[in-house]
Design a protein around this motif. Structure first.
Motif, PDB file in Angstrom:
ATOM      1  N   HIS A   1      58.429 -20.892  80.847  1.00  0.00           N
ATOM      2  CA  HIS A   1      59.641 -21.025  80.008  1.00  0.00           C
ATOM      3  C   HIS A   1      59.773 -19.788  79.120  1.00  0.00           C
ATOM      4  O   HIS A   1      59.050 -19.644  78.135  1.00  0.00           O
ATOM      5  CB  HIS A   1      59.523 -22.293  79.142  1.00  0.00           C
ATOM      6  CG  HIS A   1      60.705 -22.544  78.243  1.00  0.00           C
ATOM      7  ND1 HIS A   1      61.271 -23.798  78.100  1.00  0.00           N
ATOM      8  CD2 HIS A   1      61.419 -21.739  77.425  1.00  0.00           C
ATOM      9  CE1 HIS A   1      62.271 -23.739  77.247  1.00  0.00           C
ATOM     10  NE2 HIS A   1      62.385 -22.489  76.812  1.00  0.00           N
TER      11      HIS A   1
ATOM     12  N   HIS B   1      62.817 -16.627  77.625  1.00  0.00           N
ATOM     13  CA  HIS B   1      64.153 -16.021  77.537  1.00  0.00           C
ATOM     14  C   HIS B   1      63.904 -14.511  77.372  1.00  0.00           C
ATOM     15  O   HIS B   1      64.420 -13.886  76.447  1.00  0.00           O
ATOM     16  CB  HIS B   1      64.907 -16.543  76.323  1.00  0.00           C
ATOM     17  CG  HIS B   1      64.961 -18.042  76.196  1.00  0.00           C
ATOM     18  ND1 HIS B   1      66.119 -18.768  76.364  1.00  0.00           N
ATOM     19  CD2 HIS B   1      63.996 -18.967  75.898  1.00  0.00           C
ATOM     20  CE1 HIS B   1      65.864 -20.062  76.149  1.00  0.00           C
ATOM     21  NE2 HIS B   1      64.586 -20.207  75.869  1.00  0.00           N
TER      22      HIS B   1
ATOM     23  N   LYS C   1      65.150 -17.149  81.665  1.00  0.00           N
ATOM     24  CA  LYS C   1      66.444 -17.836  81.610  1.00  0.00           C
ATOM     25  C   LYS C   1      67.559 -16.872  81.237  1.00  0.00           C
ATOM     26  O   LYS C   1      67.333 -15.904  80.508  1.00  0.00           O
ATOM     27  CB  LYS C   1      66.401 -18.927  80.540  1.00  0.00           C
ATOM     28  CG  LYS C   1      65.332 -19.981  80.788  1.00  0.00           C
ATOM     29  CD  LYS C   1      65.194 -20.913  79.603  1.00  0.00           C
ATOM     30  CE  LYS C   1      63.948 -21.761  79.706  1.00  0.00           C
ATOM     31  NZ  LYS C   1      63.904 -22.653  80.870  1.00  0.00           N
TER      32      LYS C   1
ATOM     33  N   HIS D   1      65.831 -27.948  78.163  1.00  0.00           N
ATOM     34  CA  HIS D   1      65.420 -27.911  76.752  1.00  0.00           C
ATOM     35  C   HIS D   1      65.767 -29.274  76.157  1.00  0.00           C
ATOM     36  O   HIS D   1      66.949 -29.644  76.091  1.00  0.00           O
ATOM     37  CB  HIS D   1      66.242 -26.884  75.975  1.00  0.00           C
ATOM     38  CG  HIS D   1      65.850 -25.462  76.175  1.00  0.00           C
ATOM     39  ND1 HIS D   1      66.105 -24.757  77.310  1.00  0.00           N
ATOM     40  CD2 HIS D   1      65.227 -24.599  75.321  1.00  0.00           C
ATOM     41  CE1 HIS D   1      65.668 -23.512  77.167  1.00  0.00           C
ATOM     42  NE2 HIS D   1      65.125 -23.388  75.974  1.00  0.00           N
TER      43      HIS D   1
ATOM     44  N   HIS E   1      59.961 -28.261  75.397  1.00  0.00           N
ATOM     45  CA  HIS E   1      59.955 -28.315  73.927  1.00  0.00           C
ATOM     46  C   HIS E   1      59.182 -29.548  73.479  1.00  0.00           C
ATOM     47  O   HIS E   1      58.033 -29.458  73.125  1.00  0.00           O
ATOM     48  CB  HIS E   1      61.360 -28.293  73.283  1.00  0.00           C
ATOM     49  CG  HIS E   1      61.815 -26.913  72.953  1.00  0.00           C
ATOM     50  ND1 HIS E   1      61.208 -26.145  72.006  1.00  0.00           N
ATOM     51  CD2 HIS E   1      62.817 -26.156  73.478  1.00  0.00           C
ATOM     52  CE1 HIS E   1      61.829 -24.973  71.937  1.00  0.00           C
ATOM     53  NE2 HIS E   1      62.798 -24.948  72.836  1.00  0.00           N
TER      54      HIS E   1
ATOM     55  N   ASP F   1      58.114 -19.629  75.558  1.00  0.00           N
ATOM     56  CA  ASP F   1      59.487 -19.677  75.012  1.00  0.00           C
ATOM     57  C   ASP F   1      59.939 -18.304  74.498  1.00  0.00           C
ATOM     58  O   ASP F   1      60.875 -18.228  73.695  1.00  0.00           O
ATOM     59  CB  ASP F   1      59.598 -20.728  73.894  1.00  0.00           C
ATOM     60  CG  ASP F   1      61.052 -21.136  73.620  1.00  0.00           C
ATOM     61  OD1 ASP F   1      61.905 -20.891  74.484  1.00  0.00           O
ATOM     62  OD2 ASP F   1      61.323 -21.673  72.527  1.00  0.00           O
TER      63      ASP F   1
HETATM   64 ZN   LIG Z   1      63.671 -21.946  75.300  1.00  0.00          ZN
END
Ligand SMILES: [Zn+2]
Ligand SMILES: N=CN[C@@H](CCC(=O)O)C(=O)O
Length: 412
Positions: free
Chosen positions: A78, A80, A147, A248, A271, A322
């Protein structure tokens, strides 16, 4: 073509068979060999065993791993990692007392990153992202999910996903791409959510699928962002195009979103800082991997995922970074593993399982990554000399990685 790692003091996460995930009490077991060797051929794990039984391999490239621990590279399911600019000002705003939600209400947060991204040329975004990808590779990440979600326009989302595609084409790490158009509502759609979701489903998705840019679909299912019903529309649309969901959910509130994700066969729910007994019940017996993001909890001071309760209920758990400009400007999986041990009370065995085999599962890579198994990719971490793998989470601020091999090749 062949490389031998010999005299390995501890070879971790050794699995004879292709298991795809570990759950509940099994997570406490981290199979290992002491004083071992491992043979790499054509970028894959060819064989491994104990030094006392090592065959005569004759002349081949050797790496002496005396005193060192060898383990599969981290599987970060996960991130970004593709974004433009940064949000250091919001960091200082939070120190001065504003919350993540208050910053978002003032037009900061995700919409701030979307503004910067849409103003930044694709090549610049690529160059900025390359630096981050190279950094996390040096920190031991060998498989990663990235992502979109800072475009929030068709062009912006395509731009991000094309950057992810370029990273995939140019780097040896395994990369999975997730379309996250449903990350936030752009200001012009604030009072017409349906119109934005229509845009995602009718315009963005077909364009993305046409260029084959995404493996998964995501939505920020959260109070003030996408409702359960809105996220369900996104998941259903993704399914039509063959994109499983990774969602998420439960970052700030529990609104029965996990049940909706399980109903839609989501590959992962991510999360989970706020988890109810009902959420745990619906995850039991499902194929959906719960994913905790402890460095996000650390950075924005929100609760940690209740790992002990979830593992006691028999659930699997994966750990990921994350990595993003707002809630977690770090892609360091070593820190994630340490934080999981220190703050979530996961044992080192559980945390390493969560960051390798279960992380691989959470991005559909369990057949090739996440364990020392014959035939899997030879993406490996070689530590500096340490007495036991317990030192990895213990020395949480140190870099204990000496070398990283990706598909059998040493990073320079
Ligand atoms: Zn995230
Ligand atoms: N919560 C939603 N998305 C990101 C943060 C996005 C941002 O603040 O830029 C996360 O996973 O924490």
């Amino acid at each position: 073509m062949q490389t031998l790692l010999n005299n390995i003091s501890q070879l971790l996460q050794v699995r004879d068979t292709h298991i795809d995930k570990v759950s509940g009490a099994e997570m406490a077991h981290l199979p290992l060999l002491e004083n071992a060797w491992l043979l790499i051929e054509h970028g894959l794990i060819k064989d491994f065993g104990l030094m006392e039984d090592i065959p005569d391999f004759g002349m081949l490239k050797k790496i002496d791993c005396s005193g060192r621990v060898v383990l599969p590279t981290w599987c970060d399911s996960h991130t970004h990692l593709v974004y433009a600019g940064n949000r250091v000002r919001e960091f200082v705003d939070r120190i001065n007392g504003l919350t993540y939600e208050e910053i978002a209400k003032r037009g900061g947060g995700i919409l701030n990153s979307a503004k910067i991204l849409n103003e930044t040329p694709e090549d610049d975004i690529y160059e900025q992202s390359v630096l981050r990808l190279e950094e996390v590779m040096r920190q031991g990440t060998g498989a990663i999910e990235i992502k979109s979600g800072y475009g929030l326009t068709t062009e912006g989302e395509l731009k991000m996903l094309r950057v992810i595609k370029r990273l995939k084409d140019n780097f040896p790490v395994a990369i999975k791409a997730t379309f996250l158009g449903a990350h936030a509502f752009p200001a012009e759609f604030k009072s017409d959510h349906t119109a934005y979701i229509d845009l995602i489903i009718d315009e963005m998705l077909p364009a993305i699928v046409k260029e084959n840019l995404a493996d998964y679909i995501d939505a920020f299912l959260e109070t003030g962002y996408f409702s359960v019903e809105e996220a369900e529309r996104i998941m259903s649309a993704g399914k039509k195009y063959g994109l499983p969901a990774k969602i998420h959910v439960n970052q700030f509130t529990a609104i029965s979103g996990i049940a909706a994700c399980v109903k839609h066969g989501a590959l992962s729910v991510d999360h989970l800082e706020i988890v109810t007994d009902e959420d745990i019940e619906v995850l039991k017996g499902s194929e959906t991997m719960p994913v905790a993001l402890p460095s996000c909890s650390f950075f924005i001071s929100i609760p940690y995922t209740p790992a002990r309760k979830m593992i006691a209920a028999g659930l699997p758990l994966a750990l990921a970074t994350d990595f993003n400009p707002g809630t977690t400007p770090s892609g360091n999986m070593n820190l994630v593993v340490a934080t999981a041990c220190i703050k979530m009370k996961m044992t080192p065995e559980e945390a390493i399982n969560a960051a390798t085999i279960n992380g691989a599962y959470a991005m559909g890579l369990a057949q090739t990554h996440g364990s020392i198994t014959r035939g899997k990719t030879a993406s490996l971490i070689i530590t500096k000399p340490i007495s036991t793998y317990y030192q990895l989470p213990y020395a949480f601020g140190s870099n204990l990685i000496e070398d990283v091999l990706i598909q059998g090749e040493l990073l320079s």
